[in-house]
Design a protein around this motif. Structure first.
Motif, mmCIF file in Angstrom:
data_model
loop_
_atom_site.group_PDB
_atom_site.id
_atom_site.type_symbol
_atom_site.label_atom_id
_atom_site.label_comp_id
_atom_site.label_asym_id
_atom_site.label_seq_id
_atom_site.Cartn_x
_atom_site.Cartn_y
_atom_site.Cartn_z
ATOM 1 N N ASN A 1 0.895 -1.085 0.075
ATOM 2 C CA ASN A 1 -0.026 -0.116 0.122
ATOM 3 C C ASN A 1 0.895 1.337 0.108
ATOM 4 O O ASN A 1 0.730 2.320 -0.654
ATOM 5 N N ILE A 2 1.943 1.367 0.836
ATOM 6 C CA ILE A 2 2.810 2.401 0.984
ATOM 7 C C ILE A 2 3.727 2.702 -0.231
ATOM 8 O O ILE A 2 3.732 3.783 -1.035
ATOM 9 N N ALA A 3 4.286 1.278 -0.676
ATOM 10 C CA ALA A 3 4.964 1.464 -1.986
ATOM 11 C C ALA A 3 4.242 1.761 -3.301
ATOM 12 O O ALA A 3 5.037 2.506 -4.000
ATOM 13 N N LEU A 4 3.121 1.405 -3.490
ATOM 14 C CA LEU A 4 2.440 1.892 -4.488
ATOM 15 C C LEU A 4 1.822 3.263 -4.589
ATOM 16 O O LEU A 4 1.529 3.771 -5.771
ATOM 17 N N MET A 5 1.674 3.651 -3.661
ATOM 18 C CA MET A 5 0.927 5.061 -3.382
ATOM 19 C C MET A 5 2.121 6.126 -3.638
ATOM 20 O O MET A 5 1.785 7.105 -4.496
ATOM 21 N N ILE A 6 3.372 5.958 -3.279
ATOM 22 C CA ILE A 6 4.510 6.804 -3.544
ATOM 23 C C ILE A 6 4.636 7.452 -4.756
ATOM 24 O O ILE A 6 4.699 8.610 -5.251
ATOM 25 N N PRO A 7 4.851 6.440 -5.912
ATOM 26 C CA PRO A 7 5.028 6.882 -7.145
ATOM 27 C C PRO A 7 3.625 6.990 -8.075
ATOM 28 O O PRO A 7 3.729 7.642 -9.170
ATOM 29 N N LEU A 8 2.555 6.811 -7.250
ATOM 30 C CA LEU A 8 1.495 7.152 -8.042
ATOM 31 C C LEU A 8 0.901 8.634 -8.047
ATOM 32 O O LEU A 8 0.319 9.160 -9.027
ATOM 33 N N TYR A 9 1.388 9.423 -7.285
ATOM 34 C CA TYR A 9 1.008 10.757 -7.097
ATOM 35 C C TYR A 9 1.860 11.621 -8.261
ATOM 36 O O TYR A 9 1.149 12.543 -9.031
ATOM 37 N N PRO A 10 3.044 11.429 -8.421
ATOM 38 C CA PRO A 10 3.717 12.062 -9.498
ATOM 39 C C PRO A 10 3.187 11.646 -11.045
ATOM 40 O O PRO A 10 3.360 12.121 -11.964
ATOM 41 N N LYS A 11 2.938 10.232 -10.989
ATOM 42 C CA LYS A 11 2.531 9.532 -12.034
ATOM 43 C C LYS A 11 1.018 10.170 -12.600
ATOM 44 O O LYS A 11 1.119 10.577 -13.986
#
Length: 205
Positions: free
Chosen positions: A123-133
């Protein structure tokens, strides 16, 4: 590479419903993960599991939570967010709805808690790059800060709920099933979620 052309502003981005979908997904998914993190030892003790096993479980789960983020990060690059997050929530539904029944089975309980730690890492690892994407480099960090501020209290909600709900062993079933309900909500939201980059109105002209 920033996927958005910065001719708009943060106010315009805040009207994008995906921000609120992300908040809901985070809240509903993290609720059970943090719940297990805070209660797995006490529930295991109620089931008379070996104290040494429970101690090792806490250590192994912490290692999985930390190292698992590298794995999820690599998977994000290959599969993107939505497919992986659907997998995370689907597994969480399965675990949260059955973990109470396996509380007195040392091997199964150990596995379930460890997998939950892996889901937390995901959950944590997938959310971090989701925002800039989605929102671009310029605004991704700002949106991330807003979302974290709104859902971060999830980590303390679990212990608070447990304090008021758990009075005897059977109450843990209600506690974990509440995680199932929220995981189902998260599953519905992620199925409706669109992973495409945000486009400002001025860029559509």
């Amino acid at each position: 590479i920033d996927n958005t052309i910065n001719n708009g502003n943060l106010k315009e981005i805040l009207h994008d419903k995906r921000i609120y979908q992300i908040i809901i997904m985070n809240f509903c998914t993290l609720y059970f993960c943090f719940m297990v993190t805070n209660t797995n030892r006490s529930f295991g003790q109620l089931n008379l599991l070996n104290e040494k096993v429970l101690s090792n479980l806490s250590k192994v789960a912490a290692i999985i939570n930390g190292s698992g983020r590298l794995l999820w990060g690599a998977l994000f690059d290959k599969f993107g967010f939505k497919k992986l997050y659907i997998l995370i929530v689907a597994v969480e539904i399965g675990i949260s709805s059955t973990i109470f029944q396996f509380g007195n089975n040392t091997i199964m309980y150990f596995i379930m808690v460890c997998v939950t730690a892996l889901l937390l890492a995901g959950n944590i690892a997938l959310m971090i790059p989701l925002y800039p994407k989605i929102f671009g480099i310029k605004y991704g960090t700002e949106v991330n800060g807003i979302c974290i501020a709104l859902y971060s209290f999830t980590c303390i909600l679990g212990p608070v709920v447990a304090k008021f709900v758990v009075h005897e062993k059977k109450d843990y079933q209600r506690l974990y099933l509440s995680g199932t309900v929220l995981a189902v909500i998260s599953f519905i939201v992620v199925c409706m979620f669109k992973e495409e980059p945000f486009v400002f109105k001025s860029d559509k002209k």
